[in-house]
Design a protein around this motif. Structure first.
Motif, PDB file in Angstrom:
ATOM      1  N   UNK A   1       0.993  32.129  67.283  1.00  0.00           N
ATOM      2  CA  UNK A   1       2.051  31.848  66.313  1.00  0.00           C
ATOM      3  C   UNK A   1       1.510  32.013  64.895  1.00  0.00           C
ATOM      4  N   UNK A   2       2.082  32.990  64.175  1.00  0.00           N
ATOM      5  CA  UNK A   2       1.721  33.207  62.773  1.00  0.00           C
ATOM      6  C   UNK A   2       2.484  32.259  61.857  1.00  0.00           C
ATOM      7  N   UNK A   3       3.743  32.019  62.210  1.00  0.00           N
ATOM      8  CA  UNK A   3       4.600  31.113  61.450  1.00  0.00           C
ATOM      9  C   UNK A   3       5.647  30.570  62.416  1.00  0.00           C
ATOM     10  N   UNK A   4       6.580  29.814  61.907  1.00  0.00           N
ATOM     11  CA  UNK A   4       7.611  29.225  62.772  1.00  0.00           C
ATOM     12  C   UNK A   4       8.427  30.289  63.496  1.00  0.00           C
ATOM     13  N   UNK A   5       8.548  31.467  62.904  1.00  0.00           N
ATOM     14  CA  UNK A   5       9.392  32.497  63.513  1.00  0.00           C
ATOM     15  C   UNK A   5       8.651  33.766  63.924  1.00  0.00           C
ATOM     16  N   UNK A   6       7.338  33.821  63.713  1.00  0.00           N
ATOM     17  CA  UNK A   6       6.599  35.058  63.994  1.00  0.00           C
ATOM     18  C   UNK A   6       5.403  34.796  64.903  1.00  0.00           C
ATOM     19  N   UNK A   7       5.277  35.655  65.903  1.00  0.00           N
ATOM     20  CA  UNK A   7       4.118  35.593  66.797  1.00  0.00           C
ATOM     21  C   UNK A   7       3.521  36.982  66.918  1.00  0.00           C
TER      22      UNK A   7
END
Length: 144
Positions: free
Chosen positions: A24-30
């Motif tokens: 997980x890079x951010x809440x919406x990006x993996x």
């Protein structure tokens, strides 16, 4: 060298990516769990870490050692998945030449796979080493 191209080769293979976790890079990006030089804090098994070590240049030919480490759980199903991921990595390296900005085509040779003992018996670690070579494009262009 050609880290970017190697990374793109690994993450663009749907079979390999399906055998790894995501990060997980951010809440919406993996992104697929394939990392250069080390896994970030919180990375979940299974994942792959790669690096490229360059040998001294021999004229127009550069030689490298591509080192990949696979980390996973030690359960039977995870070991099966590990074997599939390692086989896929070998297939990608052994049968694919990678064209780069600096080198004509980087050719990989027969990989060596070694199990590495882990201090925690719940984890597994395989080391994949593959020699590679590439001809400098600058040298190739000077011939024409």
């Amino acid at each position: 060298m050609y880290e970017k191209e190697l990374y793109e080769t690994l993450i663009s293979d749907a079979v390999l990516v399906s055998l790894l976790s995501t990060y997980r890079l951010s809440a919406s990006a993996t992104k697929p769990a394939i990392f250069d030089d080390g896994a970030p804090e919180g990375a979940e098994f299974p994942y792959v870490v790669y690096r490229i070590e360059q040998y001294p240049v021999d004229g127009a030919v550069s030689r490298f050692e591509v080192v990949l480490d696979y980390f996973g759980h030690s359960s039977v199903s995870s070991r099966t998945k590990a074997r599939q991921a390692i086989d896929r990595i070998i297939l990608l390296l052994k049968y694919q030449e990678i064209d780069t900005a600096r080198f004509g085509e980087v050719t990989h040779f027969e990989p060596l796979v070694l199990p590495i003992p882990e201090p925690d018996s719940r984890g597994i670690h395989y080391n994949i080493r593959c020699e590679a070579s590439g001809i400098e494009k600058q040298w190739l262009e000077s011939l024409t």
